[in-house]
Write an enzyme that holds these catalytic residues in place. Sequence first.
Site, short mmCIF file in Angstrom:
data_model
loop_
_atom_site.label_atom_id
_atom_site.label_comp_id
_atom_site.label_asym_id
_atom_site.label_seq_id
_atom_site.Cartn_x
_atom_site.Cartn_y
_atom_site.Cartn_z
N SER A 104 0.89 -1.17 -0.05
CA SER A 104 0.17 -0.14 0.12
C SER A 104 0.62 1.60 -0.11
O SER A 104 1.75 1.51 -0.88
CB SER A 104 -0.87 -0.27 1.21
N ASP A 249 -0.81 0.90 -4.36
CA ASP A 249 -1.81 0.07 -4.86
C ASP A 249 -2.81 0.53 -5.42
O ASP A 249 -3.91 -0.01 -6.08
CB ASP A 249 -1.96 -1.16 -4.12
N ASP A 251 -5.77 2.08 -4.29
CA ASP A 251 -7.04 1.92 -3.82
C ASP A 251 -7.49 3.06 -2.88
O ASP A 251 -8.27 3.07 -2.10
CB ASP A 251 -7.20 0.67 -3.00
#
Length: 487
Positions: A104, A249, A251
């Site tokens: 992340s 990533d 998101d």
Amino acid sequence: MTQSGVAFGTSGARGPVVAMTDAVCFAYTAAFLQHMASVGEFAPGTPVALAGDLRPSTPRILAACVAAIQAQGGVPVFCGYVPSPALALHAFSVKIPSLMVTGSHIPDDRNGIKFNRIAGEVLKPDEAGIKAQQVAMPAGMFDAAGALLLPQALPAVLDVTGEYVQRYVRFFGANALRGMRIGVYQHSAVGRDLLVTLLQALGAEVMTLGRSATFIPVDTEAVRPEDVALARQWAAEHGLDAIVSTDGDSDRPLVADEQGEWLRGDVLGILCAHYLGAQCVATPVSSNTALEKSGWFAQTPRTRIGSPYVIEAMQTALQQGLPGVCGYEANGGFLLMSAMRVEGRELAPLPTRDAVLPMLAVMASARARGCTVSALLDALPARFTCSDRIQNFPTALSQARLTALQTGSDSEQRQAFEQVFGEVSGTVSDLNATDGLRATFANQEVIHLRPSGNAPELRCYTEALSAQRAAEINLAALRVLATWRDA
């Protein structure tokens, strides 16, 4: 898990790259699939989708995961280096398990694996099920250091980006952003090229900015000072209507207005939920209280920090028959549990953290109203948040310090917090221990302390009546926290 130190955080297994050996990643993936088999979502011959971010360690970890899938009798389906929500959308649509290799937003000396069931993320009961598995490690597969003895090739790539792009083109329409000039801060985000494709498909003029060949740990809850300066510079130089970006990533969203000022993720969440006409909005306790103060939503359940808790709250709302259910995190990641309809177009659920929906909703709303992105904020109550963290702060030390502040009666706990932070914000009126320790002061200011679930960091969230004051409180609180670490 005990030997490696690689453990579950708030969103998947995370750890230092040196600890995430091939053997550790193999064991985690095998345990995940064994647990999926126990709940009827995996059997020999079942496809398992996987993808990864752009960290240097990701290809190696993906190869170890492929080896585990094959050892369990599954069929690995490699979806390439794509955003976590694009992988999830594909896997959910064909009802197969999936996993994303990503750390992340954290630095690339760490990485992780995020697991999904056939219709949603693994939740806390699933984590317990994975931990309980006994995994047989194949003899002769790894060397003494835990590395695969034979190279493991990744399968041919199945492109899943098209269906992810079309999901939003169908919902927003091909002219949703026509006439807007949007900058894409690409850095090392895995969705950097997909985002350009999507914005252009929605009619925007796109300028790419800040592409990097090395990994940059962009944290949407603690934007780096250099990224603050870059956004302001780009907005002034290029006459942009907005700047968008994501974490590693892709998101978690970052959106800057026409002046290059980054919007807080929890503000994006409020504006997105309002655009969608949501009725029930779940969010962690750390998110901006403008959610409730806006009066826009019938239900606003508050949760612990982490998408699994937001998902559980949304599931409860659905079981209660509540309509228009969605959720978001303070990092801006948006989760859609109910189908939503706007101007006759329907958007299907996607119950995992997504960066694209909130950024598109805010920009499309500004264009439809003929106003700037910054003008959308005028409709919200004057509540401003700030967040940052003290790095290299051992988790055990964080927990010990917070535990010491929660000893005794309610009044004694408030007094203990005031002794530490009273010079910053005054008298404590309420303490909330839903996740970490969140103090609300008599002057309506908030200081919320929480150990990170993904790294040795102590996070500090603050809220006040002005952005300047929220930042001042945060800086003052961080100075106090630094003395804790360095004592």
